[in-house]
Write a protein that holds these residues in place. Structure first.
Motif, PDB file in Angstrom:
ATOM      1  N   ASP A  70       0.831  -1.206   0.000  1.00 50.45           N
ATOM      2  CA  ASP A  70       0.000   0.000   0.000  1.00 50.45           C
ATOM      3  C   ASP A  70       0.864   1.254   0.000  1.00 50.45           C
ATOM      4  O   ASP A  70       0.567   2.225  -0.705  1.00 50.45           O
ATOM      5  CB  ASP A  70      -0.933   0.011   1.211  1.00 50.45           C
ATOM      6  CG  ASP A  70      -1.927  -1.136   1.190  1.00 50.45           C
ATOM      7  OD1 ASP A  70      -2.281  -1.584   0.090  1.00 50.45           O
ATOM      8  OD2 ASP A  70      -2.343  -1.583   2.272  1.00 50.45           O
ATOM      9  N   LEU A  71       1.933   1.226   0.798  1.00 54.26           N
ATOM     10  CA  LEU A  71       2.859   2.358   0.810  1.00 54.26           C
ATOM     11  C   LEU A  71       3.471   2.584  -0.561  1.00 54.26           C
ATOM     12  O   LEU A  71       3.613   3.718  -1.020  1.00 54.26           O
ATOM     13  CB  LEU A  71       3.967   2.126   1.833  1.00 54.26           C
ATOM     14  CG  LEU A  71       3.596   2.288   3.293  1.00 54.26           C
ATOM     15  CD1 LEU A  71       4.729   1.806   4.177  1.00 54.26           C
ATOM     16  CD2 LEU A  71       3.275   3.720   3.607  1.00 54.26           C
ATOM     17  N   GLY A  72       3.842   1.512  -1.226  1.00 56.21           N
ATOM     18  CA  GLY A  72       4.440   1.625  -2.553  1.00 56.21           C
ATOM     19  C   GLY A  72       3.483   2.195  -3.583  1.00 56.21           C
ATOM     20  O   GLY A  72       3.854   3.052  -4.387  1.00 56.21           O
ATOM     21  N   VAL A  73       2.241   1.732  -3.555  1.00 60.16           N
ATOM     22  CA  VAL A  73       1.245   2.229  -4.508  1.00 60.16           C
ATOM     23  C   VAL A  73       0.937   3.701  -4.243  1.00 60.16           C
ATOM     24  O   VAL A  73       0.876   4.517  -5.167  1.00 60.16           O
ATOM     25  CB  VAL A  73      -0.048   1.375  -4.436  1.00 60.16           C
ATOM     26  CG1 VAL A  73      -1.175   2.016  -5.199  1.00 60.16           C
ATOM     27  CG2 VAL A  73       0.226  -0.020  -4.974  1.00 60.16           C
ATOM     28  N   LEU A  74       0.772   4.067  -2.978  1.00 55.81           N
ATOM     29  CA  LEU A  74       0.489   5.468  -2.646  1.00 55.81           C
ATOM     30  C   LEU A  74       1.666   6.374  -2.980  1.00 55.81           C
ATOM     31  O   LEU A  74       1.484   7.474  -3.507  1.00 55.81           O
ATOM     32  CB  LEU A  74       0.126   5.594  -1.166  1.00 55.81           C
ATOM     33  CG  LEU A  74      -1.237   5.057  -0.776  1.00 55.81           C
ATOM     34  CD1 LEU A  74      -1.371   5.019   0.742  1.00 55.81           C
ATOM     35  CD2 LEU A  74      -2.342   5.875  -1.382  1.00 55.81           C
ATOM     36  N   ALA A  75       2.876   5.917  -2.691  1.00 55.45           N
ATOM     37  CA  ALA A  75       4.057   6.727  -3.010  1.00 55.45           C
ATOM     38  C   ALA A  75       4.214   6.882  -4.524  1.00 55.45           C
ATOM     39  O   ALA A  75       4.538   7.974  -5.011  1.00 55.45           O
ATOM     40  CB  ALA A  75       5.313   6.094  -2.406  1.00 55.45           C
ATOM     41  N   GLY A  76       3.979   5.813  -5.259  1.00 58.37           N
ATOM     42  CA  GLY A  76       4.052   5.900  -6.715  1.00 58.37           C
ATOM     43  C   GLY A  76       3.031   6.863  -7.288  1.00 58.37           C
ATOM     44  O   GLY A  76       3.335   7.666  -8.180  1.00 58.37           O
ATOM     45  N   ALA A  77       1.817   6.825  -6.764  1.00 58.30           N
ATOM     46  CA  ALA A  77       0.778   7.753  -7.224  1.00 58.30           C
ATOM     47  C   ALA A  77       1.139   9.190  -6.871  1.00 58.30           C
ATOM     48  O   ALA A  77       0.953  10.102  -7.678  1.00 58.30           O
ATOM     49  CB  ALA A  77      -0.570   7.385  -6.606  1.00 58.30           C
ATOM     50  N   LEU A  78       1.687   9.397  -5.682  1.00 63.88           N
ATOM     51  CA  LEU A  78       2.067  10.744  -5.277  1.00 63.88           C
ATOM     52  C   LEU A  78       3.205  11.282  -6.136  1.00 63.88           C
ATOM     53  O   LEU A  78       3.189  12.443  -6.551  1.00 63.88           O
ATOM     54  CB  LEU A  78       2.459  10.750  -3.806  1.00 63.88           C
ATOM     55  CG  LEU A  78       2.619  12.100  -3.152  1.00 63.88           C
ATOM     56  CD1 LEU A  78       1.311  12.872  -3.222  1.00 63.88           C
ATOM     57  CD2 LEU A  78       3.045  11.946  -1.713  1.00 63.88           C
ATOM     58  N   ILE A  79       4.175  10.450  -6.454  1.00 61.25           N
ATOM     59  CA  ILE A  79       5.277  10.867  -7.333  1.00 61.25           C
ATOM     60  C   ILE A  79       4.742  11.199  -8.719  1.00 61.25           C
ATOM     61  O   ILE A  79       5.109  12.213  -9.316  1.00 61.25           O
ATOM     62  CB  ILE A  79       6.355   9.769  -7.383  1.00 61.25           C
ATOM     63  CG1 ILE A  79       7.096   9.688  -6.049  1.00 61.25           C
ATOM     64  CG2 ILE A  79       7.339  10.017  -8.528  1.00 61.25           C
ATOM     65  CD1 ILE A  79       7.983   8.482  -5.920  1.00 61.25           C
ATOM     66  N   TYR A  80       3.862  10.364  -9.235  1.00 62.42           N
ATOM     67  CA  TYR A  80       3.294  10.606 -10.567  1.00 62.42           C
ATOM     68  C   TYR A  80       2.476  11.891 -10.594  1.00 62.42           C
ATOM     69  O   TYR A  80       2.603  12.701 -11.523  1.00 62.42           O
ATOM     70  CB  TYR A  80       2.429   9.412 -10.977  1.00 62.42           C
ATOM     71  CG  TYR A  80       1.800   9.547 -12.330  1.00 62.42           C
ATOM     72  CD1 TYR A  80       2.565   9.474 -13.482  1.00 62.42           C
ATOM     73  CD2 TYR A  80       0.431   9.772 -12.463  1.00 62.42           C
ATOM     74  CE1 TYR A  80       1.984   9.602 -14.730  1.00 62.42           C
ATOM     75  CE2 TYR A  80      -0.153   9.906 -13.700  1.00 62.42           C
ATOM     76  CZ  TYR A  80       0.627   9.816 -14.838  1.00 62.42           C
ATOM     77  OH  TYR A  80       0.054   9.957 -16.074  1.00 62.42           O
ATOM     78  N   LEU A  81       1.646  12.104  -9.579  1.00 67.17           N
ATOM     79  CA  LEU A  81       0.838  13.316  -9.523  1.00 67.17           C
ATOM     80  C   LEU A  81       1.710  14.563  -9.387  1.00 67.17           C
ATOM     81  O   LEU A  81       1.421  15.603  -9.982  1.00 67.17           O
ATOM     82  CB  LEU A  81      -0.157  13.239  -8.368  1.00 67.17           C
ATOM     83  CG  LEU A  81      -1.299  12.246  -8.532  1.00 67.17           C
ATOM     84  CD1 LEU A  81      -2.097  12.137  -7.245  1.00 67.17           C
ATOM     85  CD2 LEU A  81      -2.190  12.635  -9.687  1.00 67.17           C
ATOM     86  N   THR A  82       2.790  14.461  -8.626  1.00 69.94           N
ATOM     87  CA  THR A  82       3.697  15.594  -8.475  1.00 69.94           C
ATOM     88  C   THR A  82       4.367  15.934  -9.791  1.00 69.94           C
ATOM     89  O   THR A  82       4.479  17.103 -10.163  1.00 69.94           O
ATOM     90  CB  THR A  82       4.752  15.279  -7.406  1.00 69.94           C
ATOM     91  OG1 THR A  82       4.089  14.963  -6.179  1.00 69.94           O
ATOM     92  CG2 THR A  82       5.681  16.458  -7.189  1.00 69.94           C
ATOM     93  N   ARG A  83       4.809  14.922 -10.520  1.00 67.49           N
ATOM     94  CA  ARG A  83       5.440  15.175 -11.829  1.00 67.49           C
ATOM     95  C   ARG A  83       4.445  15.770 -12.820  1.00 67.49           C
ATOM     96  O   ARG A  83       4.787  16.674 -13.575  1.00 67.49           O
ATOM     97  CB  ARG A  83       6.033  13.885 -12.385  1.00 67.49           C
ATOM     98  CG  ARG A  83       7.276  13.476 -11.664  1.00 67.49           C
ATOM     99  CD  ARG A  83       7.910  12.275 -12.308  1.00 67.49           C
ATOM    100  NE  ARG A  83       9.089  11.891 -11.561  1.00 67.49           N
ATOM    101  CZ  ARG A  83       9.738  10.769 -11.734  1.00 67.49           C
ATOM    102  NH1 ARG A  83       9.320   9.903 -12.646  1.00 67.49           N
ATOM    103  NH2 ARG A  83      10.800  10.490 -11.036  1.00 67.49           N
TER     104      ARG A  83
END
Length: 113
Positions: A70-83
Motif C-alpha cells: 500500500d505504501l508503494g502504490v500510494l508513493a508511486g501515485a504521489l510521485i506521478y501526480l507531483t510530476r
C-alpha cells in the motif's frame, strides 16, 4: 511466553504500527493532491483513484498487517501526480528565465561584446 517471544511481538507490533501510520500519511497527501485533478487530466485521475481503491480494497499483494505494498502504490501515485503537476505548471506559467512575450522575429540580434 519466553522473553524473546515478547520482544519479537513488540517489535512486530511497532513495525506494523509504523507502516500503518506511513500508509495513512501518504493517503492524506494523495487526497490533498485531489484539488489539482481538474488540471491533471485522465492519467492523474486514474492514478489518484486507483491508488485509493487499491489501499482500501481488501485484496492485496501482501496481507493487510504488512502495508508495504500500500505504501508503494500510494508513493508511486504521489510521485506521478507531483510530476504531472510540475509539467502542467511549467507549460502554463512558463519558466522564470523566459520572457512573457516572444521576441520579434524581424529584429536583428547583435552579438554582445
Amino acid at each position: 511466553m519466553s522473553r524473546e517471544m515478547v520482544v519479537l511481538v513488540v517489535i512486530g507490533g511497532v513495525l506494523a504500527l509504523a507502516t500503518l501510520v506511513g500508509a495513512v500519511l501518504l493517503a492524506v497527501r494523495v487526497v490533498r493532491a485531489r484539488r489539482m485533478l481538474g488540471t491533471l487530466g485522465v492519467g492523474g485521475k486514474v492514478a489518484f483513484y486507483g491508488a485509493l481503491i487499491y489501499t482500501v480494497f481488501p485484496v492485496d499483494v501482501l496481507p493487510d498487517p504488512i502495508y508495504l505494498d500500500d505504501l508503494g502504490v500510494l508513493a508511486g501515485a504521489l510521485i506521478y501526480l507531483t510530476r504531472l503537476a510540475r509539467q502542467r505548471r511549467a507549460t502554463t506559467v512558463g519558466l522564470p528565465h523566459q520572457p512573457d512575450t516572444p521576441p520579434d522575429q524581424d529584429r536583428v540580434r547583435r552579438p554582445v561584446p
